[in-house]
Design a protein around this motif. Structure first.
Motif, PDB file in Angstrom:
ATOM      1  N   GLN A 204       4.534  -5.472   7.745  1.00 26.86           N
ATOM      2  CA  GLN A 204       3.776  -4.870   6.641  1.00 26.86           C
ATOM      3  C   GLN A 204       2.347  -5.420   6.593  1.00 26.86           C
ATOM      4  N   ILE A 205       2.216  -6.689   6.860  1.00 31.79           N
ATOM      5  CA  ILE A 205       0.884  -7.301   6.889  1.00 31.79           C
ATOM      6  C   ILE A 205       0.086  -6.760   8.072  1.00 31.79           C
ATOM      7  N   LEU A 206       0.699  -6.739   9.249  1.00 29.71           N
ATOM      8  CA  LEU A 206      -0.016  -6.287  10.440  1.00 29.71           C
ATOM      9  C   LEU A 206      -0.364  -4.800  10.385  1.00 29.71           C
ATOM     10  N   TRP A 207       0.502  -3.982   9.768  1.00 27.85           N
ATOM     11  CA  TRP A 207       0.201  -2.559   9.649  1.00 27.85           C
ATOM     12  C   TRP A 207      -1.065  -2.322   8.837  1.00 27.85           C
ATOM     13  N   THR A 208      -1.367  -3.207   7.918  1.00 30.13           N
ATOM     14  CA  THR A 208      -2.537  -2.987   7.058  1.00 30.13           C
ATOM     15  C   THR A 208      -3.728  -3.882   7.385  1.00 30.13           C
ATOM     16  N   GLN A 209      -3.524  -5.010   8.050  1.00 32.04           N
ATOM     17  CA  GLN A 209      -4.597  -5.994   8.192  1.00 32.04           C
ATOM     18  C   GLN A 209      -4.938  -6.389   9.628  1.00 32.04           C
ATOM     19  N   SER A 210      -4.252  -5.885  10.621  1.00 33.26           N
ATOM     20  CA  SER A 210      -4.409  -6.405  11.982  1.00 33.26           C
ATOM     21  C   SER A 210      -5.762  -6.038  12.579  1.00 33.26           C
ATOM     22  N   PRO A 211      -6.185  -6.805  13.581  1.00 35.96           N
ATOM     23  CA  PRO A 211      -5.498  -7.931  14.226  1.00 35.96           C
ATOM     24  C   PRO A 211      -5.690  -9.228  13.436  1.00 35.96           C
ATOM     25  N   LEU A 212      -4.663 -10.076  13.501  1.00 33.27           N
ATOM     26  CA  LEU A 212      -4.687 -11.329  12.741  1.00 33.27           C
ATOM     27  C   LEU A 212      -4.186 -12.495  13.583  1.00 33.27           C
ATOM     28  N   LYS A 213      -4.738 -13.675  13.291  1.00 38.95           N
ATOM     29  CA  LYS A 213      -4.217 -14.919  13.853  1.00 38.95           C
ATOM     30  C   LYS A 213      -3.003 -15.328  13.024  1.00 38.95           C
ATOM     31  N   ILE A 214      -2.211 -16.244  13.556  1.00 37.72           N
ATOM     32  CA  ILE A 214      -1.032 -16.744  12.834  1.00 37.72           C
ATOM     33  C   ILE A 214      -1.447 -17.304  11.475  1.00 37.72           C
ATOM     34  N   SER A 215      -2.522 -18.051  11.431  1.00 34.80           N
ATOM     35  CA  SER A 215      -2.959 -18.643  10.151  1.00 34.80           C
ATOM     36  C   SER A 215      -3.325 -17.553   9.139  1.00 34.80           C
ATOM     37  N   ASP A 216      -3.879 -16.429   9.622  1.00 36.84           N
ATOM     38  CA  ASP A 216      -4.207 -15.322   8.716  1.00 36.84           C
ATOM     39  C   ASP A 216      -2.943 -14.668   8.177  1.00 36.84           C
ATOM     40  N   ILE A 217      -1.969 -14.468   9.057  1.00 38.44           N
ATOM     41  CA  ILE A 217      -0.684 -13.892   8.623  1.00 38.44           C
ATOM     42  C   ILE A 217      -0.071 -14.796   7.558  1.00 38.44           C
ATOM     43  N   LEU A 218      -0.098 -16.084   7.797  1.00 34.84           N
ATOM     44  CA  LEU A 218       0.444 -17.065   6.850  1.00 34.84           C
ATOM     45  C   LEU A 218      -0.251 -16.939   5.491  1.00 34.84           C
TER      46      LEU A 218
ATOM     47  N   GLN B   1       4.961   1.574  15.345  1.00 31.56           N
ATOM     48  CA  GLN B   1       4.213   2.367  14.379  1.00 31.56           C
ATOM     49  C   GLN B   1       4.984   2.456  13.067  1.00 31.56           C
ATOM     50  N   GLN B   2       4.275   2.306  11.974  1.00 31.79           N
ATOM     51  CA  GLN B   2       4.903   2.294  10.659  1.00 31.79           C
ATOM     52  C   GLN B   2       5.667   3.591  10.388  1.00 31.79           C
ATOM     53  N   GLU B   3       5.063   4.723  10.667  1.00 28.26           N
ATOM     54  CA  GLU B   3       5.698   6.009  10.386  1.00 28.26           C
ATOM     55  C   GLU B   3       6.988   6.175  11.196  1.00 28.26           C
ATOM     56  N   LYS B   4       6.960   5.805  12.475  1.00 28.08           N
ATOM     57  CA  LYS B   4       8.168   5.905  13.306  1.00 28.08           C
ATOM     58  C   LYS B   4       9.255   4.965  12.794  1.00 28.08           C
ATOM     59  N   PHE B   5       8.850   3.774  12.361  1.00 28.90           N
ATOM     60  CA  PHE B   5       9.813   2.829  11.815  1.00 28.90           C
ATOM     61  C   PHE B   5      10.472   3.393  10.559  1.00 28.90           C
ATOM     62  N   LEU B   6       9.664   3.937   9.646  1.00 30.81           N
ATOM     63  CA  LEU B   6      10.206   4.477   8.399  1.00 30.81           C
ATOM     64  C   LEU B   6      11.182   5.618   8.670  1.00 30.81           C
ATOM     65  N   ILE B   7      10.837   6.494   9.580  1.00 33.72           N
ATOM     66  CA  ILE B   7      11.727   7.610   9.924  1.00 33.72           C
ATOM     67  C   ILE B   7      13.043   7.101  10.495  1.00 33.72           C
ATOM     68  N   SER B   8      12.965   6.140  11.401  1.00 38.18           N
ATOM     69  CA  SER B   8      14.201   5.621  12.010  1.00 38.18           C
ATOM     70  C   SER B   8      15.059   4.883  10.987  1.00 38.18           C
ATOM     71  N   GLU B   9      14.426   4.176  10.042  1.00 42.65           N
ATOM     72  CA  GLU B   9      15.185   3.468   9.008  1.00 42.65           C
ATOM     73  C   GLU B   9      15.901   4.438   8.075  1.00 42.65           C
ATOM     74  N   VAL B  10      15.217   5.515   7.688  1.00 37.32           N
ATOM     75  CA  VAL B  10      15.843   6.516   6.815  1.00 37.32           C
ATOM     76  C   VAL B  10      17.022   7.164   7.535  1.00 37.32           C
ATOM     77  N   LYS B  11      16.848   7.482   8.819  1.00 35.55           N
ATOM     78  CA  LYS B  11      17.947   8.068   9.594  1.00 35.55           C
ATOM     79  C   LYS B  11      19.116   7.097   9.700  1.00 35.55           C
ATOM     80  N   ARG B  12      18.794   5.816   9.906  1.00 34.82           N
ATOM     81  CA  ARG B  12      19.858   4.802  10.022  1.00 34.82           C
ATOM     82  C   ARG B  12      20.628   4.679   8.719  1.00 34.82           C
ATOM     83  N   ILE B  13      19.919   4.684   7.597  1.00 39.10           N
ATOM     84  CA  ILE B  13      20.575   4.591   6.289  1.00 39.10           C
ATOM     85  C   ILE B  13      21.415   5.837   6.019  1.00 39.10           C
ATOM     86  N   ALA B  14      20.858   7.001   6.325  1.00 35.58           N
ATOM     87  CA  ALA B  14      21.606   8.250   6.128  1.00 35.58           C
ATOM     88  C   ALA B  14      22.882   8.242   6.965  1.00 35.58           C
TER      89      ALA B  14
END
Length: 123
Positions: free
Chosen positions: A18-32, A75-88
């Motif tokens: 979630q952090i990388l989807w909105t803020q990347s590229p980031l160093k480990i310290s930035d993610i922290l 990709q965030q959109e592909k992840f969301l689609i696959s998660e919804v399918k998995r839950i369904a």
């Protein structure tokens, strides 16, 4: 014996993504710095998690000088689609309609969400 791999992202991996989807590229310290939980993990623990995510193909890094900057591959959109399918599939016998009906029946929707659903059904 290694732990069986769970489908999708773990909670910790999802938080990093979630952090990388909105803020990347980031160093480990930035993610922290962007992590919301308290207490924050140790730098080395986060580094281990990020390196494991890179091995799984969720993220990649580029080297700028001495710094490693991490970017999402997943990709965030592909992840969301696959998660919804998995839950369904897991909870509603693979029926996305049953998943949607359950959400509509059991959650409070805003007027805008209701209008969007009506328009989708019309189309």
């Amino acid at each position: 014996m290694p732990r069986p791999r769970q489908p999708g992202l773990t909670e910790n991996e999802f938080e990093v993504m979630q952090i990388l989807w909105t803020q990347s590229p980031l160093k480990i310290s930035d993610i922290l710095d962007f992590l919301q939980r308290t207490p924050k993990p140790a730098y080395t623990s986060l580094l281990t998690l990020v390196q494991a995510m890179e091995k799984k193909g969720y993220i990649r890094h580029k080297k700028i000088g001495k710094a490693f900057l991490y970017l999402p591959v997943l990709q965030q959109e592909k992840f969301l689609i696959s998660e919804v399918k998995r839950i369904a599939k897991r909870l509603f016998g693979g029926s996305p309609g049953k998943l949607v009906l359950n959400l509509v029946e059991n959650e409070q929707l805003s007027e805008a969400e209701i209008e969007t659903l009506k328009q989708l059904l019309k189309d």
